[in-house]
Design a protein around this motif. Structure first.
Motif, PDB file in Angstrom:
ATOM      1  N   PHE B  11       0.828  -1.207   0.000  1.00 38.55           N
ATOM      2  CA  PHE B  11       0.000   0.000   0.000  1.00 38.55           C
ATOM      3  C   PHE B  11       0.861   1.254   0.000  1.00 38.55           C
ATOM      4  O   PHE B  11       0.632   2.183  -0.759  1.00 38.55           O
ATOM      5  CB  PHE B  11      -0.924   0.007   1.216  1.00 38.55           C
ATOM      6  CG  PHE B  11      -1.974  -1.054   1.173  1.00 38.55           C
ATOM      7  CD1 PHE B  11      -3.152  -0.858   0.477  1.00 38.55           C
ATOM      8  CD2 PHE B  11      -1.780  -2.256   1.825  1.00 38.55           C
ATOM      9  CE1 PHE B  11      -4.125  -1.828   0.420  1.00 38.55           C
ATOM     10  CE2 PHE B  11      -2.747  -3.249   1.777  1.00 38.55           C
ATOM     11  CZ  PHE B  11      -3.924  -3.034   1.075  1.00 38.55           C
ATOM     12  N   ASN B  12       1.827   1.267   0.871  1.00 41.47           N
ATOM     13  CA  ASN B  12       2.730   2.409   0.911  1.00 41.47           C
ATOM     14  C   ASN B  12       3.520   2.541  -0.388  1.00 41.47           C
ATOM     15  O   ASN B  12       3.739   3.642  -0.884  1.00 41.47           O
ATOM     16  CB  ASN B  12       3.702   2.280   2.079  1.00 41.47           C
ATOM     17  CG  ASN B  12       3.108   2.845   3.347  1.00 41.47           C
ATOM     18  OD1 ASN B  12       2.592   3.946   3.348  1.00 41.47           O
ATOM     19  ND2 ASN B  12       3.130   2.063   4.405  1.00 41.47           N
ATOM     20  N   VAL B  14       2.719   1.827  -3.395  1.00 42.22           N
ATOM     21  CA  VAL B  14       1.968   2.368  -4.537  1.00 42.22           C
ATOM     22  C   VAL B  14       1.266   3.679  -4.195  1.00 42.22           C
ATOM     23  O   VAL B  14       0.579   4.259  -5.035  1.00 42.22           O
ATOM     24  CB  VAL B  14       0.924   1.357  -5.090  1.00 42.22           C
ATOM     25  CG1 VAL B  14       1.613   0.075  -5.528  1.00 42.22           C
ATOM     26  CG2 VAL B  14      -0.171   1.094  -4.079  1.00 42.22           C
ATOM     27  N   ALA B  15       1.457   4.166  -2.959  1.00 40.52           N
ATOM     28  CA  ALA B  15       0.826   5.432  -2.587  1.00 40.52           C
ATOM     29  C   ALA B  15       1.464   6.602  -3.336  1.00 40.52           C
ATOM     30  O   ALA B  15       0.838   7.640  -3.517  1.00 40.52           O
ATOM     31  CB  ALA B  15       0.939   5.652  -1.082  1.00 40.52           C
ATOM     32  N   ARG B  20       3.583   4.424  -9.043  1.00 42.08           N
ATOM     33  CA  ARG B  20       2.511   3.777  -9.819  1.00 42.08           C
ATOM     34  C   ARG B  20       2.807   3.892 -11.311  1.00 42.08           C
ATOM     35  O   ARG B  20       2.552   2.965 -12.072  1.00 42.08           O
ATOM     36  CB  ARG B  20       1.160   4.401  -9.482  1.00 42.08           C
ATOM     37  CG  ARG B  20       0.723   4.110  -8.054  1.00 42.08           C
ATOM     38  CD  ARG B  20      -0.768   4.296  -7.872  1.00 42.08           C
ATOM     39  NE  ARG B  20      -1.219   5.651  -8.113  1.00 42.08           N
ATOM     40  CZ  ARG B  20      -1.141   6.637  -7.201  1.00 42.08           C
ATOM     41  NH1 ARG B  20      -0.626   6.390  -6.017  1.00 42.08           N
ATOM     42  NH2 ARG B  20      -1.579   7.836  -7.485  1.00 42.08           N
ATOM     43  N   GLU B  21       3.368   5.028 -11.707  1.00 41.98           N
ATOM     44  CA  GLU B  21       3.731   5.174 -13.126  1.00 41.98           C
ATOM     45  C   GLU B  21       4.786   4.146 -13.515  1.00 41.98           C
ATOM     46  O   GLU B  21       4.749   3.579 -14.606  1.00 41.98           O
ATOM     47  CB  GLU B  21       4.260   6.588 -13.404  1.00 41.98           C
ATOM     48  CG  GLU B  21       3.165   7.641 -13.417  1.00 41.98           C
ATOM     49  CD  GLU B  21       3.738   9.022 -13.754  1.00 41.98           C
ATOM     50  OE1 GLU B  21       4.566   9.119 -14.667  1.00 41.98           O
ATOM     51  OE2 GLU B  21       3.353   9.993 -13.078  1.00 41.98           O
ATOM     52  N   LEU B  23       5.181   1.219 -12.177  1.00 41.60           N
ATOM     53  CA  LEU B  23       4.495  -0.076 -12.291  1.00 41.60           C
ATOM     54  C   LEU B  23       3.740  -0.170 -13.610  1.00 41.60           C
ATOM     55  O   LEU B  23       3.736  -1.211 -14.266  1.00 41.60           O
ATOM     56  CB  LEU B  23       3.538  -0.274 -11.110  1.00 41.60           C
ATOM     57  CG  LEU B  23       4.186  -0.465  -9.731  1.00 41.60           C
ATOM     58  CD1 LEU B  23       3.128  -0.567  -8.654  1.00 41.60           C
ATOM     59  CD2 LEU B  23       5.070  -1.712  -9.710  1.00 41.60           C
ATOM     60  N   ASP B  24       3.101   0.931 -13.985  1.00 44.19           N
ATOM     61  CA  ASP B  24       2.376   0.951 -15.262  1.00 44.19           C
ATOM     62  C   ASP B  24       3.323   0.622 -16.423  1.00 44.19           C
ATOM     63  O   ASP B  24       2.988  -0.161 -17.316  1.00 44.19           O
ATOM     64  CB  ASP B  24       1.764   2.336 -15.524  1.00 44.19           C
ATOM     65  CG  ASP B  24       0.552   2.599 -14.638  1.00 44.19           C
ATOM     66  OD1 ASP B  24       0.089   1.652 -13.974  1.00 44.19           O
ATOM     67  OD2 ASP B  24       0.079   3.752 -14.610  1.00 44.19           O
ATOM     68  N   LEU B  73       7.779  -6.328 -13.433  1.00 44.04           N
ATOM     69  CA  LEU B  73       6.705  -6.291 -12.450  1.00 44.04           C
ATOM     70  C   LEU B  73       6.492  -7.663 -11.824  1.00 44.04           C
ATOM     71  O   LEU B  73       6.568  -8.690 -12.507  1.00 44.04           O
ATOM     72  CB  LEU B  73       5.414  -5.848 -13.156  1.00 44.04           C
ATOM     73  CG  LEU B  73       4.192  -5.654 -12.290  1.00 44.04           C
ATOM     74  CD1 LEU B  73       4.356  -4.399 -11.453  1.00 44.04           C
ATOM     75  CD2 LEU B  73       2.955  -5.533 -13.162  1.00 44.04           C
ATOM     76  N   LEU B  78       1.227  -7.337  -5.204  1.00 42.03           N
ATOM     77  CA  LEU B  78       0.134  -6.374  -5.058  1.00 42.03           C
ATOM     78  C   LEU B  78      -1.134  -7.039  -4.535  1.00 42.03           C
ATOM     79  O   LEU B  78      -2.174  -6.417  -4.399  1.00 42.03           O
ATOM     80  CB  LEU B  78      -0.144  -5.682  -6.397  1.00 42.03           C
ATOM     81  CG  LEU B  78       1.055  -4.930  -6.997  1.00 42.03           C
ATOM     82  CD1 LEU B  78       0.705  -4.364  -8.355  1.00 42.03           C
ATOM     83  CD2 LEU B  78       1.514  -3.815  -6.071  1.00 42.03           C
TER      84      LEU B  78
END
Lengths: 161, 127
Positions: B11-12, B14-15, B20-21, B23-24, B73, B78
């Protein structure tokens, strides 16, 4: 009879302030609407088996109030209330929802009923005022921006088969 | 919520929007740090820092690919996030399963010619 499809509700997060809950029912639309808006019937399903719904008050008219109270097994009662903003019988109800534990966090819900081959799809879009409210609703301890992670998660889950 | 600004869980990790970019980008395929830095318009040390956070929670794995280290990834890490959303889904599913039985009864009553008392007097179509 129509072939049975997966029954589970789908929950997605279309935006940072929204939750969308969708489910199909093997019943005509007027009955789903009735079950959704009739106090005695609401008492029978809204508790989700997690406890008893002790109060289900419904004043089904624009400006009318509703209030549900549930007593979870072994827990203190939790109350929800709101007001009807728009009513199209059998098709659409727009209503506010306040969880009485967080009185400031009012959400606007749009419940839409769609007919399909004698079945009914119920979609409830929960619009929060902020992402913080939405995440509180989801009972999270999250700080920021889950949505993109969840989109990604969906892709990842799909790729894992 | 008093969550320490640490990197101890998914959670932390991907906060942070940049993470997050990352990971994308990695969801599409393996990338080197330099690739990521270029695509994100960030300096390489910053990207490395984010990657370290993501690696700590297992969301990203790395392998030696010739001269470069290639990041990819690891979706399994997740999982806690998925489980978190699923809790909510379970509540509604349980609720709707109950609604299913109510609806079955209502349909039975309609087939029986509306002799049942429950729900009939408040049939919305008659309002």
């Amino acid at each position: 009879m129509v072939v049975q499809v997966s029954k589970a509700a789908t929950v997605t997060l279309p935006s940072d302030e929204q939750i969308l809950i969708t489910r199909e029912f093997a019943a005509p639309r007027h009955l789903v609407y009735g079950a959704f808006t009739t106090p005695d019937l609401v008492k029978r399903w809204w508790g989700a088996g997690l406890g008893e719904v002790t109060v289900a008050e419904i004043d089904l008219r624009v400006g009318g109030a509703w209030r549900y109270v549930m007593v979870p097994d072994g827990g203190p009662e939790v109350g929800f209330h709101g007001e009807y903003r728009e009513i199209v019988p059998n098709e659409r109800i727009v209503f506010t929802e306040v969880y009485e534990g967080i009185p400031d966090g009012e959400a606007l819900n749009t419940a839409t009923l769609t007919k399909k081959n004698g079945r009914t799809t119920l979609a409830i879009l929960v619009q929060h005022r902020s992402k913080a409210d939405r995440d509180a609703h989801l009972n999270s301890g999250m700080e920021t921006g889950m949505q993109r992670a969840l989109d990604l998660l969906e892709q990842v889950a799909a790729s894992l088969g | 919520m008093a969550r320490a600004a640490t990197t101890t869980d998914a959670f932390n990790a991907v906060a942070e929007p940049r993470r997050r970019e990352i990971l994308d980008l990695l969801a599409v395929g393996e990338r080197s740090v330099n690739d990521l830095a270029r695509l994100l318009g960030l300096a390489q040390p910053q990207v490395s820092k984010h990657l370290r956070v993501l690696r700590e929670v297992g969301a990203v794995a790395v392998r030696e690919g010739g001269r470069q280290r290639l990041y990819r990834l690891n979706g399994q890490a997740l999982r806690p996030i998925h489980d978190w959303v699923s809790k909510y889904e379970r509540t509604w599913s349980a609720r709707f399963e109950r609604l299913d039985s109510v609806l079955e009864e209502l349909q039975q009553e309609e087939r029986d010619g509306g002799t049942g008392e429950q729900g009939r007097d408040r049939d919305p179509s008659q309002r």
